[in-house]
Design an enzyme around this catalytic site. Sequence first.
Site, PDB file in Angstrom:
ATOM      1  N   CYS A 186       0.826  -1.198   0.000  1.00  0.00           N
ATOM      2  CA  CYS A 186       0.000   0.000   0.000  1.00  0.00           C
ATOM      3  C   CYS A 186       0.871   1.263   0.000  1.00  0.00           C
ATOM      4  O   CYS A 186       1.497   1.564  -1.003  1.00  0.00           O
ATOM      5  CB  CYS A 186      -0.977  -0.040   1.175  1.00  0.00           C
ATOM      6  N   HIS A 243      -3.487  -5.246   0.661  1.00  0.00           N
ATOM      7  CA  HIS A 243      -2.862  -5.691   1.907  1.00  0.00           C
ATOM      8  C   HIS A 243      -2.871  -7.226   1.975  1.00  0.00           C
ATOM      9  O   HIS A 243      -3.812  -7.820   2.520  1.00  0.00           O
ATOM     10  CB  HIS A 243      -3.599  -5.112   3.115  1.00  0.00           C
ATOM     11  N   GLU A 252      -1.282  -9.107   3.920  1.00  0.00           N
ATOM     12  CA  GLU A 252      -1.200  -9.607   5.290  1.00  0.00           C
ATOM     13  C   GLU A 252      -2.583  -9.861   5.891  1.00  0.00           C
ATOM     14  O   GLU A 252      -2.720 -10.639   6.839  1.00  0.00           O
ATOM     15  CB  GLU A 252      -0.403  -8.647   6.179  1.00  0.00           C
TER      16      GLU A 252
END
Length: 228
Positions: free
Chosen positions: A99, A198, A200
């Site tokens: 990001c 993202h 994660e």
Amino acid sequence: MNRPIVVITGPRRGAFGPRVLVAAAIRLYGGQPVQVRPGDAWEQLSYQAVVITGGHDIDPVLYAAEPEVHPKYDPERDALEAAVIDDALNRGLPLLGICRGAQLLNARLGGNLFQELKSHRKMTSNRWTVLPLKTLQVQEGSGLAEHLGTQRCRINSLHNQAIDRVGAGLQVVGRDLDGIVQAVEDPREDFLIGVQWHPEFLLFSTRQRRLFAELLRVARTRTVCQQD
């Protein structure tokens, strides 16, 4: 077992969830995560890979632009992460920008950003969500396509800025349905990738975990070569 040290950058305070999840992914694939924040003596660390995490928008002064919007900036973090990115680029370390990390990587290489995205959206929502509700279209034959194992998948969206002019050496390898840049990479490097989403928050997805797996694979290979 070779366990590469991976620097994970972030703000002085907050962003606990993303940093913990990135660290978990790094450990999963055999790395040693080290959290680095503004004020830390990161220059003294010996590390083999870098993850620049997401967060507040970067200051437009970093890509020689006047502010068009007025979000909250974090100049302390900007300075830290710019220095870490420059060090990784100079040393050829594998780097994953997430990001704002992708945006700052692009800026360090001479690119710039769209400072707002709402006016550029026709087919996609401007709503932020950690859920994989947006479509990613991946460039055929790119490193990203190889890592993800597909040319089309679903991603999340937590950003209100995105890459406009691409920095030197980078190529656009992923876009959403509005054509907004979602991923860049440098094909000359073993692993230099910036993603606008993202991963994660999508660790339940094998495809998304492969980004961290490949980061560690390259870091491990480099470490072995340095020891030989």
